[in-house]
Design an enzyme around this catalytic site. Structure first.
Site, PDB file in Angstrom:
ATOM      1  N   LYS A 143      97.327 113.667   1.808  1.00 11.44           N
ATOM      2  CA  LYS A 143      97.274 114.891   2.608  1.00 11.44           C
ATOM      3  C   LYS A 143      98.644 115.174   3.228  1.00 11.44           C
ATOM      4  CE  LYS A 143      92.359 114.479   3.460  1.00 11.44           C
ATOM      5  NZ  LYS A 143      91.280 113.956   4.287  1.00 11.44           N
ATOM      6  N   GLN A 190      90.407 111.390  10.096  1.00 12.96           N
ATOM      7  CA  GLN A 190      89.933 110.882   8.811  1.00 12.96           C
ATOM      8  C   GLN A 190      88.656 110.059   9.008  1.00 12.96           C
ATOM      9  OE1 GLN A 190      91.358 111.550   5.679  1.00 12.96           O
ATOM     10  NE2 GLN A 190      89.485 110.576   4.961  1.00 12.96           N
ATOM     11  N   ASP A 212      88.870 120.727   9.169  1.00 13.48           N
ATOM     12  CA  ASP A 212      87.871 120.176   8.249  1.00 13.48           C
ATOM     13  C   ASP A 212      86.585 121.012   8.260  1.00 13.48           C
ATOM     14  OD1 ASP A 212      88.532 118.043   6.637  1.00 13.48           O
ATOM     15  OD2 ASP A 212      88.261 116.531   8.206  1.00 13.48           O
TER      16      ASP A 212
END
Ligand code: NDP
Length: 288
Positions: free
Chosen positions: A53, A97, A120
């Protein structure tokens, strides 16, 4: 003839467009989109995801700030970091994460992120917005899956979509996105009776189960479009490789189009994360 939907090529094209958008934001508004990526603990797969990422951010000109925290980090310390990132106007997107270590409540963590920075799209406010059709952050994997689907089937209205899996990060938001597109949506899961029969009625079949080769050829309606979200590592003949939730070689001849694994939905997830980060930066800039 069945088309293999090239998610990598699609993601590369999208990234090229986003790179230009970032350059324009920098030159016209002196705005550099910035994402903070928080990683707690030592999960090797998470380390790889975060590395990918961050690398992708750099390629697009998005600034990224990494916060690596010890496995033993307390929930209080993680929430304090999120609070400080929420307050920091230079940070437009926050990604924690998952999974976080077991002693930390992931729901509390996701709820602590400012919904406007929730790139997200997992915050209940964003999920709620998706459910009622209001603007908000859309989870990256379903968003990328929808883009791939529309690349081969631009008009989705009236199609019967069957989604295998009902997780909060893939199955449920995918169902909501397809409802917005006027599909008739069926979600099946581990308690569903006769999954095969439901799948056989699908014009669009989305597999998000986490079981290698779960979807068999005789479950698929001839001409269906199949989107395989699954990423499963298997070992065959002593070699490790990634496969999806769909028995690709057997299923492909039945379909009009299908995503491969790897090279299908996976690359779109990161591209959509960048897309969400840029959208967050623009929205926050407009409100400042
Ligand atoms: P979860 O484990 O959270 O959810 C799996 C879903 O599949 C659940 O709803 C579960 O049902 C259902 N399920 C499990 N076993 C069966 C069964 N035997 N029959 C029918 N349904 C079943 O997984 P995720 O949604 O997070 O991920 C799904 C897959 O997608 C995984 O392979 C994951 O690695 C991959 N993934 C890929 C991404 C990408 O970027 N391409 C991103 C995110 C995930 P129930 O709810 O009843 O337990």
């Amino acid at each position: 003839m069945s088309e293999i939907i090239d998610g990598k090529a699609f993601a590369d094209q999208l990234s090229e467009k986003l790179t230009k958008e970032v350059a324009a934001l920098k030159s016209e508004l002196s705005l550099q989109p910035c994402i903070a990526v928080v990683l707690v603990g030592d999960d090797p797969a998470s380390h790889v995801y975060v590395k990918n990422k961050v690398k992708r951010c750099e390629q697009l000109g998005i600034r990224s700030i990494e916060h690596r925290m010890e496995e033993s980090t307390s929930q209080q310390d993680l929430l304090a970091l999120i609070a400080s990132l929420n307050e920091n106007s230079d940070v437009h997107g926050i990604l924690v994460q998952l999974p976080v270590p077991e002693h930390i409540d992931d729901k509390a963590v996701l709820a602590a992120i400012d919904p406007t920075k929730d790139v997200d799209g997992f915050h209940v406010q964003n999920m709620g917005a998706l459910a009622v059709g209001e603007p908000g952050m859309v989870p990256c994997t379903p968003l990328g899956s929808l883009m791939l689907l529309k690349s081969v089937l631009p008009e989705l209205s009236g199609k019967h979509a069957v989604i295998v899996g009902r997780s909060n990060i893939v199955g449920k938001p995918m169902a909501l996105l397809l409802l917005q597109q006027h599909c008739t949506v069926t979600i099946v899961h581990s308690r569903t009776i006769d999954i095969e029969a439901h799948c056989r009625r699908a014009d669009i079949l989305v597999a998000a189960v986490g079981i290698p080769h779960f979807i068999k050829a005789d479950w698929v309606k001839p001409g269906a479009v199949v989107i395989d979200v699954g990423i499963n590592r298997i070992v065959e003949d002593g070699k490790s490789r990634l496969v999806g939730d769909v028995d690709f070689d057997a299923v492909r001849p039945k379909t009009s189009a299908i995503t491969p694994v790897p090279g299908g939905v996976g690359p779109m997830t990161i591209a959509c994360l960048m897309h969400n980060t840029i959208a967050a930066a623009k929205a926050q800039h407009q409100q400042s």
